[in-house]
Design a protein around this motif. Structure first.
Motif, PDB file in Angstrom:
ATOM      1  N   LEU A  88       0.784  -1.241   0.064  1.00 40.85           N
ATOM      2  CA  LEU A  88      -0.003  -0.012   0.003  1.00 40.85           C
ATOM      3  C   LEU A  88       0.941   1.243   0.237  1.00 40.85           C
ATOM      4  O   LEU A  88       0.351   2.279  -0.206  1.00 40.85           O
ATOM      5  N   LYS A  89       2.016   1.237   0.038  1.00 37.99           N
ATOM      6  CA  LYS A  89       2.989   2.438   0.295  1.00 37.99           C
ATOM      7  C   LYS A  89       4.007   2.708  -0.805  1.00 37.99           C
ATOM      8  O   LYS A  89       5.173   3.015  -0.553  1.00 37.99           O
ATOM      9  N   ASP A  90       3.399   2.547  -2.109  1.00 34.85           N
ATOM     10  CA  ASP A  90       4.216   2.756  -3.191  1.00 34.85           C
ATOM     11  C   ASP A  90       5.544   1.803  -3.403  1.00 34.85           C
ATOM     12  O   ASP A  90       6.639   2.425  -3.829  1.00 34.85           O
ATOM     13  N   LEU A  91       5.526   0.751  -2.828  1.00 34.28           N
ATOM     14  CA  LEU A  91       6.581  -0.130  -2.794  1.00 34.28           C
ATOM     15  C   LEU A  91       6.340  -1.464  -3.957  1.00 34.28           C
ATOM     16  O   LEU A  91       7.001  -1.558  -4.881  1.00 34.28           O
ATOM     17  N   ASN A  92       5.396  -1.976  -3.734  1.00 34.95           N
ATOM     18  CA  ASN A  92       4.907  -2.969  -4.820  1.00 34.95           C
ATOM     19  C   ASN A  92       4.202  -2.289  -5.922  1.00 34.95           C
ATOM     20  O   ASN A  92       3.735  -1.158  -5.727  1.00 34.95           O
ATOM     21  N   LEU A  93       4.075  -2.901  -7.035  1.00 35.37           N
ATOM     22  CA  LEU A  93       3.035  -2.544  -7.940  1.00 35.37           C
ATOM     23  C   LEU A  93       1.716  -3.356  -7.805  1.00 35.37           C
ATOM     24  O   LEU A  93       1.677  -4.576  -7.477  1.00 35.37           O
ATOM     25  N   GLU A  94       0.601  -2.662  -7.744  1.00 33.31           N
ATOM     26  CA  GLU A  94      -0.608  -3.066  -7.226  1.00 33.31           C
ATOM     27  C   GLU A  94      -1.641  -2.535  -8.315  1.00 33.31           C
ATOM     28  O   GLU A  94      -1.531  -1.451  -8.561  1.00 33.31           O
ATOM     29  N   THR A  95      -2.701  -3.348  -8.427  1.00 33.81           N
ATOM     30  CA  THR A  95      -3.906  -2.662  -9.201  1.00 33.81           C
ATOM     31  C   THR A  95      -5.136  -3.001  -8.623  1.00 33.81           C
ATOM     32  O   THR A  95      -5.601  -4.120  -8.297  1.00 33.81           O
ATOM     33  N   ASP A  96      -6.094  -2.039  -8.008  1.00 37.74           N
ATOM     34  CA  ASP A  96      -7.504  -2.209  -7.370  1.00 37.74           C
ATOM     35  C   ASP A  96      -8.380  -1.408  -8.356  1.00 37.74           C
ATOM     36  O   ASP A  96      -8.142  -0.719  -8.946  1.00 37.74           O
ATOM     37  N   LEU A  97      -9.621  -1.826  -8.052  1.00 34.97           N
ATOM     38  CA  LEU A  97     -10.910  -1.151  -8.408  1.00 34.97           C
ATOM     39  C   LEU A  97     -11.818  -0.582  -7.418  1.00 34.97           C
ATOM     40  O   LEU A  97     -12.165  -1.468  -6.531  1.00 34.97           O
ATOM     41  N   VAL A  98     -11.989   0.737  -7.517  1.00 33.41           N
ATOM     42  CA  VAL A  98     -13.108   1.201  -6.546  1.00 33.41           C
ATOM     43  C   VAL A  98     -14.630   1.171  -7.150  1.00 33.41           C
ATOM     44  O   VAL A  98     -14.446   1.837  -8.240  1.00 33.41           O
ATOM     45  N   VAL A  99     -15.321   0.476  -6.522  1.00 34.78           N
ATOM     46  CA  VAL A  99     -16.669   0.623  -7.076  1.00 34.78           C
ATOM     47  C   VAL A  99     -17.609   1.181  -6.069  1.00 34.78           C
ATOM     48  O   VAL A  99     -17.821   0.816  -4.858  1.00 34.78           O
ATOM     49  N   LYS A 100     -18.714   2.114  -6.595  1.00 31.05           N
ATOM     50  CA  LYS A 100     -19.353   2.712  -5.820  1.00 31.05           C
ATOM     51  C   LYS A 100     -20.850   2.691  -6.517  1.00 31.05           C
ATOM     52  O   LYS A 100     -20.989   2.698  -7.544  1.00 31.05           O
ATOM     53  N   SER A 101     -21.883   2.385  -5.701  1.00 33.47           N
ATOM     54  CA  SER A 101     -23.264   1.991  -6.040  1.00 33.47           C
ATOM     55  C   SER A 101     -24.286   2.173  -4.988  1.00 33.47           C
ATOM     56  O   SER A 101     -23.775   2.131  -3.837  1.00 33.47           O
ATOM     57  N   ASN A 102     -25.584   2.157  -5.428  1.00 37.64           N
ATOM     58  CA  ASN A 102     -26.372   2.139  -4.350  1.00 37.64           C
ATOM     59  C   ASN A 102     -26.368   0.792  -3.659  1.00 37.64           C
ATOM     60  O   ASN A 102     -25.962  -0.355  -4.199  1.00 37.64           O
ATOM     61  N   SER A 103     -26.543   0.623  -2.393  1.00 37.70           N
ATOM     62  CA  SER A 103     -26.565  -0.785  -1.755  1.00 37.70           C
ATOM     63  C   SER A 103     -27.511  -1.961  -2.295  1.00 37.70           C
ATOM     64  O   SER A 103     -27.274  -3.179  -1.992  1.00 37.70           O
ATOM     65  N   ASP A 104     -28.361  -1.485  -2.990  1.00 34.46           N
ATOM     66  CA  ASP A 104     -29.453  -2.482  -3.306  1.00 34.46           C
ATOM     67  C   ASP A 104     -29.269  -2.865  -4.820  1.00 34.46           C
ATOM     68  O   ASP A 104     -29.928  -3.475  -5.542  1.00 34.46           O
ATOM     69  N   SER A 105     -28.031  -2.531  -5.503  1.00 34.58           N
ATOM     70  CA  SER A 105     -27.786  -2.820  -6.813  1.00 34.58           C
ATOM     71  C   SER A 105     -27.194  -4.395  -6.768  1.00 34.58           C
ATOM     72  O   SER A 105     -26.922  -4.779  -5.572  1.00 34.58           O
ATOM     73  N   GLU A 106     -27.270  -5.079  -8.031  1.00 32.73           N
ATOM     74  CA  GLU A 106     -27.245  -6.290  -8.087  1.00 32.73           C
ATOM     75  C   GLU A 106     -25.883  -6.979  -7.356  1.00 32.73           C
ATOM     76  O   GLU A 106     -25.593  -7.686  -6.699  1.00 32.73           O
ATOM     77  N   GLU A 107     -24.750  -6.142  -7.878  1.00 34.42           N
ATOM     78  CA  GLU A 107     -23.595  -6.612  -7.643  1.00 34.42           C
ATOM     79  C   GLU A 107     -23.140  -6.350  -6.087  1.00 34.42           C
ATOM     80  O   GLU A 107     -22.324  -7.002  -5.269  1.00 34.42           O
ATOM     81  N   MET A 108     -23.729  -5.289  -5.413  1.00 39.10           N
ATOM     82  CA  MET A 108     -23.481  -4.961  -3.975  1.00 39.10           C
ATOM     83  C   MET A 108     -24.235  -6.180  -3.252  1.00 39.10           C
ATOM     84  O   MET A 108     -23.798  -6.522  -2.075  1.00 39.10           O
ATOM     85  N   ILE A 109     -25.473  -6.605  -3.666  1.00 41.63           N
ATOM     86  CA  ILE A 109     -26.176  -7.514  -3.085  1.00 41.63           C
ATOM     87  C   ILE A 109     -25.578  -8.624  -3.093  1.00 41.63           C
ATOM     88  O   ILE A 109     -25.247  -9.478  -2.440  1.00 41.63           O
TER      89      ILE A 109
END
Length: 483
Positions: A416-437
């Motif tokens: 997390l501190k710029d040492l390794n190379l990493e890739t993540d995705l941040v996902v935001k939506s309503n709590s009742d969306s299909e993927e959050m359910i």
């Protein structure tokens, strides 16, 4: 000046010079290498864009009531779909891509061979450009050419090992000495040491171990074509083939951000990216119920801590992670607990690594620290059958809106501190969306052991060891570990 005084002064000068060369200068080099400028295009966060095309994917290992072990896996098959659907190009970035483990005592599915065969088949059928980025650990830092590399290159697929020397030095006390005195020792020379990754194979060079001790990596796990991509916690590595993992498949404008991020790695690794910079991806009209943003390296840490800091009383934080050790993140969790945020953690026991036994660090001492806090969270251990709970995610839910951060990054200083190379995705939506359910159902299934045994009560694997706590803090602070 007497001869005696002259000799004394000369001794002092020589001693000071030796100390400078052997201690002060390497320490300066090491500290500088911990904070030196990052390569261009590293540690970034893209703008949030909307999409409807997003799927969460899960690999789950569990026991049934008769103690039979089951493996439900969908991530690799989805990656194969990305390969099959490609029409213009394929770009793959995978940390572990090999069959390294002790074949004399263990047996795993041939995931690396199968994955490579799928890429070769695609190349032979379509002749589209395919580029594979990976980490030097696969060739034991240049000691040998793996059969996976050979298979891919013989088919005309470009294989590029990341130039880790361009990254910052996690193990900075060692890194200064390595950069000053040891880089001249090449991996292929002095092959007198056993191969820790493939014990049944020939011995390897001292130079390989000297590189290994830098403890840094391209830890990304991504695959993309012009239409879609997958970001995962999964490696196409035989010894990792039965791990429990998580991934996200998506399309849309964020593909451009992923392409730029991977091109940056190729650029600083010396690869000619002129053709890759001409690739075009298919984007949508920025509409849909999911907002997504690509985050890499240190920006993942910022996203995690910012999300924890936004959680208020009554909100929930559901975390599942292979390694938890970053002090800033742990501090943020404690503050959230003080605000009456409901925090649940599913942690790997850190006891198994491809047939080798581990000592429970860092998760055991960190879990003990959190459970001894004045406002403790809820913690469960993922039950291991020799495999790992290798997922890396955090879900924040306030009852109306949810934020999910998911990808390759463990919650550690190195990740997390710029040492390794990493890739993540941040996902935001309503709590009742299909993927959050779907995400909540997945977590609740593991937490509550629905239709199987997935997790154990904290007390079943609890360990309160002062020595392990001290060792963890030293390893985390100085980079003297692989986590």
């Amino acid at each position: 000046m007497t001869k005696k005084n002259y000799r004394r002064r000369r001794f002092v000068r020589v001693t000071v010079g030796a100390v400078a060369i052997l201690v002060a200068i390497p320490l300066f080099v090491g500290v500088y290498s911990l904070f030196k400028p990052l390569p261009k295009g590293i540690s970034t966060q893209s703008d949030f864009v909307k999409t409807d095309d997003l799927d969460l994917l899960y690999d789950v290992t569990y026991e049934d009531k008769n103690k039979a072990v089951h493996h439900e896996q969908e991530i690799v098959e989805t990656m194969y779909e990305v390969i099959d659907h490609a029409e213009d190009f394929l770009l793959v970035d995978m940390f572990l891509f090999n069959d390294d483990y002790n074949h004399d005592t263990l047996e795993f599915p041939t995931l690396s061979e199968d994955f490579a065969a799928r890429l070769v088949q695609k190349k032979q059928e379509s002749d589209i450009p395919i580029t594979v980025i990976t980490d030097p650990i696969n060739s034991f830092y240049g000691t040998y050419d793996t059969h996976v590399y050979k298979k891919l290159r013989d088919a005309g697929i470009d294989v590029i090992e990341t130039d880790l020397s361009k990254l910052r030095d996690s193990n900075y006390l060692y890194g200064g000495y390595y950069r000053m005195f040891l880089t001249w020792i090449k991996p292929g020379g002095l092959k007198i040491l056993p191969n820790a990754l493939r014990p049944m194979d020939d011995k390897v060079g001292i130079g390989s171990y000297l590189r290994l001790l830098n403890f840094k990596a391209n830890h990304r796990k991504t695959i993309m074509n012009e239409k879609e991509a997958v970001i995962a916690s999964l490696n196409p590595h035989d010894g990792s083939s039965l791990h429990s993992n998580i991934a996200v498949r998506f399309s849309g404008d964020t593909l451009n951000d992923l392409l730029k991020s991977e091109t940056a790695v190729l650029d600083f690794s010396g690869y000619d990216t002129s053709k890759i910079k001409k690739y075009e991806v298919e984007t949508d009209k920025n509409t849909g119920e999911y907002e997504i943003s690509l985050v890499t390296e240190g920006k993942i840490r910022e996203a995690l801590i910012d999300t924890v800091n936004e959680a208020e009383a009554g909100d929930s934080l559901k975390i599942g992670v292979f390694y938890l050790s970053d002090r800033g993140f742990i501090k943020a969790l404690k503050k959230a607990l003080d605000r009456d945020v409901q925090v649940q953690l599913i942690l790997d026991i850190n006891q198994d690594a491809f047939g080798n036994e581990k000592n429970g660090i860092p998760n055991k001492p960190v879990a003990s620290e959190l459970m001894n806090y004045k406002n403790p969270p809820e913690i469960r251990w993922y039950k291991s059958h020799g495999e790992q709970f290798h997922a890396k995610f955090m879900l924040h839910d306030n009852g109306e809106d949810s934020t999910l951060i998911v990808g390759s990054s463990n919650f550690t200083r190195r990740n997390l501190k710029d040492l390794n190379l990493e890739t993540d995705l941040v996902v935001k939506s309503n709590s009742d969306s299909e993927e959050m359910i779907s995400m909540n159902e997945y977590y609740d299934r593991l937490w509550n052991n629905k239709n199987g045994i997935y997790t154990l009560d904290y007390e079943e694997e609890a360990e309160d060891s002062i020595m392990k706590t001290i060792l963890y803090r030293i390893q985390e602070g100085l980079g003297l570990s692989t986590f």
